[in-house]
Design an enzyme around this catalytic site. Sequence first.
Site, short mmCIF file in Angstrom:
data_model
loop_
_atom_site.label_atom_id
_atom_site.label_comp_id
_atom_site.label_asym_id
_atom_site.label_seq_id
_atom_site.Cartn_x
_atom_site.Cartn_y
_atom_site.Cartn_z
N GLU A 175 3.48 10.19 -12.59
CA GLU A 175 4.84 9.65 -12.76
C GLU A 175 5.26 9.62 -14.23
O GLU A 175 5.69 8.60 -14.77
CB GLU A 175 4.95 8.26 -12.14
CG GLU A 175 4.81 8.29 -10.63
CD GLU A 175 4.96 6.95 -9.95
OE1 GLU A 175 5.29 6.91 -8.76
OE2 GLU A 175 4.74 5.91 -10.62
N GLU A 375 2.81 10.83 -3.04
CA GLU A 375 2.87 9.39 -2.79
C GLU A 375 4.08 9.12 -1.92
O GLU A 375 5.18 9.57 -2.22
CB GLU A 375 3.00 8.56 -4.08
CG GLU A 375 1.76 8.49 -4.93
CD GLU A 375 1.94 7.54 -6.11
OE1 GLU A 375 2.71 6.56 -6.00
OE2 GLU A 375 1.32 7.79 -7.17
#
Length: 478
Positions: A175, A375
């Site tokens: 991320e 995810e």
Amino acid sequence: MGFPEGFYWGGATAANQLEGAWDVDGRGASVDDHFTGGSYERPREITVDIRPDLLYPNHDGIDFYHRYEEDIALFAEMGFSMFRMSISWSRIFPNGDDPEPNEAGLAFYDRVLDCCRAHGIEPLVTLSHYEMPYSLVERYNGWASRELIGFFERYCATVFERYRDKVTYWLTFNEINCGTMDIGAMMETGIIQGFEGPASAIRTTPQQRYQALHHQFVASGRVVRLAHERYPQFKMGNMVGFLLTYPATCDPADVLLCQGEMRKTNWFCSDVQVRGAYPSYATRLFRENGVELAMEEGDLTDIADGKVDFYTFSYYMSNVVGTHDVEQTAGNMTFGGVNPYLESTAWGWQVDSAGLRYALNEIWDRYQIPVMVVENGMGAYDTVEEDGSIHDQYRIDYLKAHVRAMGEAVEDGVGLIGYTWWGPIDLVSAGTGEMRKRYGFIYVDKHDDGSGTYERRRKDSFYAYQKIIASNGAEGLD
């Protein structure tokens, strides 16, 4: 509707949230080891010193360090063909800049990777998942310093060589786009030197954030190039936290605002890592935020040489932005506007499975390289019945809706090659430090006060995912 042959089904975790054993076998403290527990109402705190009167839930995680064989066997029972895991940088180089790696840490991941391979599970390894050695923050102020580029290169070169025959798929930074945000920069870039207090109170400047990101882009480019040159069997990917944003109205001002948010939050980092260059809109973005990047000769070449082979992202929710009065969500990950057409989880995260299909199409149209959803999941309260069962139909419904959305995206022509549910086993929440915010198909008997037996238990969702995987997404979705 169907998924391609060889599609990867599995789950995703992070070392700092499940391994525990934070000071065992020579491991050094990571940034997350200085985060206390928190809750939906009370943010986590960062302490410079580890205080004996406070609880640091990442220190114990769910004790995967000693229970990995049991957990990986359960993943195999569900039918996983891929397990996304991370390597704790401070388990390999305890201080981040040590002259030699920690052999005990390297040997631990040998055992984990061998266990995955024995069960026919392909590892997907994240090199940096909020795992910066805390010593690098104390002494260098994290990624604010160029010196971290070399330390990261040495760490990556070490694990590449060690696991060259055990790992094919790698991700550089988890991320990475969280580094564009105040709170995200806290963990992703580690620029928290001297800070102590509630995590929600941290403030960084755009100059600090984008300079730190530049250093990460250069580091990522260099290690991707290294992998391509020395280990041609490797596949190197990026990873972004995709925060899909809609305009609140059809007012052109809202549409332009939405476009700007999508560029800054989702596309900026991806454009750099996938296309190998800063995007044209970065010039205005930097100018309007007072950002002047300090670069050295060769930086842009390093970035250009380090284009990734595949694109990965997390997807949990969508946001709404507008120039008019927009009611804000109470979600603890992002604070966009409320979408009246969506429901929310107990933690205020709006559930938008159709948005996943939309996001996949946008990503594929933009980049045209293989895509993975690495995810996706929902945090929820689970109740253990008297007989030990956990009936989590809410999680099953969420799973099925998002798998259906991915199937539609595949029918749309998206080159989707894998899906790893976030938290296939309950683990410590990154946002709140809670255990009661449970994501897993496998229940772990650990609680927010640190108590528990750590016993593992299959939830109803365990069997629902098992059925989906066994049919390659063709059954179990009604």
